[in-house]
Write a protein that holds these residues in place. Sequence first.
Motif, mmCIF file in Angstrom:
data_model
loop_
_atom_site.group_PDB
_atom_site.id
_atom_site.type_symbol
_atom_site.label_atom_id
_atom_site.label_comp_id
_atom_site.label_asym_id
_atom_site.label_seq_id
_atom_site.Cartn_x
_atom_site.Cartn_y
_atom_site.Cartn_z
ATOM 1 N N THR A 170 -31.995 39.928 8.735
ATOM 2 C CA THR A 170 -31.731 40.044 7.790
ATOM 3 C C THR A 170 -32.903 39.116 7.028
ATOM 4 O OG1 THR A 170 -30.237 39.778 7.492
ATOM 5 C CG2 THR A 170 -30.356 41.712 8.371
ATOM 6 N N VAL A 171 -32.858 38.886 5.170
ATOM 7 C CA VAL A 171 -32.372 38.249 4.101
ATOM 8 C C VAL A 171 -31.530 37.284 4.282
ATOM 9 C CG1 VAL A 171 -32.893 37.647 1.560
ATOM 10 C CG2 VAL A 171 -34.650 39.557 2.961
ATOM 11 N N ARG A 172 -30.398 37.737 4.601
ATOM 12 C CA ARG A 172 -28.572 37.484 4.622
ATOM 13 C C ARG A 172 -28.685 36.381 5.500
ATOM 14 N NH1 ARG A 172 -23.103 40.229 4.162
ATOM 15 N NH2 ARG A 172 -21.773 38.459 4.328
ATOM 16 N N SER A 173 -29.412 37.337 7.083
ATOM 17 C CA SER A 173 -29.107 35.867 7.785
ATOM 18 C C SER A 173 -30.190 34.266 7.686
ATOM 19 C CB SER A 173 -29.381 36.545 8.819
ATOM 20 O OG SER A 173 -30.923 37.246 9.880
ATOM 21 N N ILE A 174 -31.663 34.815 6.619
ATOM 22 C CA ILE A 174 -32.440 34.144 7.017
ATOM 23 C C ILE A 174 -31.176 33.154 6.007
ATOM 24 C CG2 ILE A 174 -34.584 33.187 5.885
ATOM 25 C CD1 ILE A 174 -35.445 36.343 6.640
ATOM 26 N N ARG A 175 -31.416 33.380 4.928
ATOM 27 C CA ARG A 175 -30.567 32.455 3.124
ATOM 28 C C ARG A 175 -29.187 31.573 4.354
ATOM 29 N NH1 ARG A 175 -29.967 32.429 -1.344
ATOM 30 N NH2 ARG A 175 -31.569 33.256 -1.982
ATOM 31 N N SER A 176 -28.372 32.317 4.951
ATOM 32 C CA SER A 176 -27.374 31.840 5.867
ATOM 33 C C SER A 176 -27.706 30.188 6.465
ATOM 34 C CB SER A 176 -26.515 32.125 5.974
ATOM 35 O OG SER A 176 -27.183 33.090 7.542
ATOM 36 N N THR A 177 -28.541 31.206 7.603
ATOM 37 C CA THR A 177 -29.285 29.447 8.661
ATOM 38 C C THR A 177 -29.802 28.311 7.836
ATOM 39 O OG1 THR A 177 -29.285 31.293 10.427
ATOM 40 C CG2 THR A 177 -30.381 29.144 10.773
ATOM 41 N N VAL A 178 -30.574 28.719 6.486
ATOM 42 C CA VAL A 178 -31.036 28.012 6.131
ATOM 43 C C VAL A 178 -30.264 26.760 5.416
ATOM 44 C CG1 VAL A 178 -33.059 27.144 4.648
ATOM 45 C CG2 VAL A 178 -33.846 29.010 6.321
#
Length: 291
Positions: A156-164
């Motif tokens: 998800t976009v949310r998981s991408i952002r939080s991982t980055v």
Amino acid sequence: MKICVLSRGPTLYSTSRIAHAGRRKQHDVRIVDPYNALIGSLEFGLALAHPIVELASFDVVIPRVGASAMPFGLPVVDQFELLGIPVLNGSSAFELSRNKIMAGQVLTAAGLPVPRTLALRNPEHIDSAIELLGGPPIVVKLHPGTQGVGVAICETVRSIRSTVEAFWSLNREVLLQEFVAEASGTDVRMFVVDGKLIGAMRRTAPSAEFRSNLHRGGTAEAVEVDDVMRDVAVRAADAMDLLVAGVDILESSRGPLIMEVNPSPGLQGIEEATRVDVAAHIVACAERLAL
């Protein structure tokens, strides 16, 4: 010939196999730990010394420098090069190959196929980067990274952002890369020596894992590749200025995509899968280089 195998691990499979292949051909092969070398600049010129071995007397050097040994190992490789001793993969080629951002730039500029990949540092660019890559799922990669460590698939976009942002909080650089679903946890490791493909294996990830690295429990089997994949592998090694290279390729719906070009690929998996004497090919390349 007098051959130096530059390696921190004399008992490692790849190091011992190369040493054995060289001695089988009656060469004087010495395994030298780069951390035991003394390098520097003195009034008479470049210094290169070792407490036991006369380093400047080698005819050719075969570096086996892993990612963790690069900070001091590569200056040792560079010192050999500056003294005019042939080296089977130079320090600049090692540095380029280990830098995934720069490697992707060089491969793309050479007209070679790579997965869509973006490097960024501004949080305001994350959403546009995700859009350019076609949306989730997206692979987030820690840079630098090795053996599949620091690689995550984000759904998800949310998981991408939080991982980055988590990686950035550790002051680490990251890459965002398209997820090639059709590869289904497999890739092809192609071994190139001296401008020729000498063997290939298909690596398959264990169940519920998308990384196919053998260090992460993947399995390998020999595979015959077509002329297109052969050409891509050989050109990739050439673009990276590597005489010895492990070229990792994903088989996508739009053709082969180069995931990585490894300057110090392990020999055990490819030799066991293909029964090709890869070490002998490396020694033959060293012989040619030393002439």
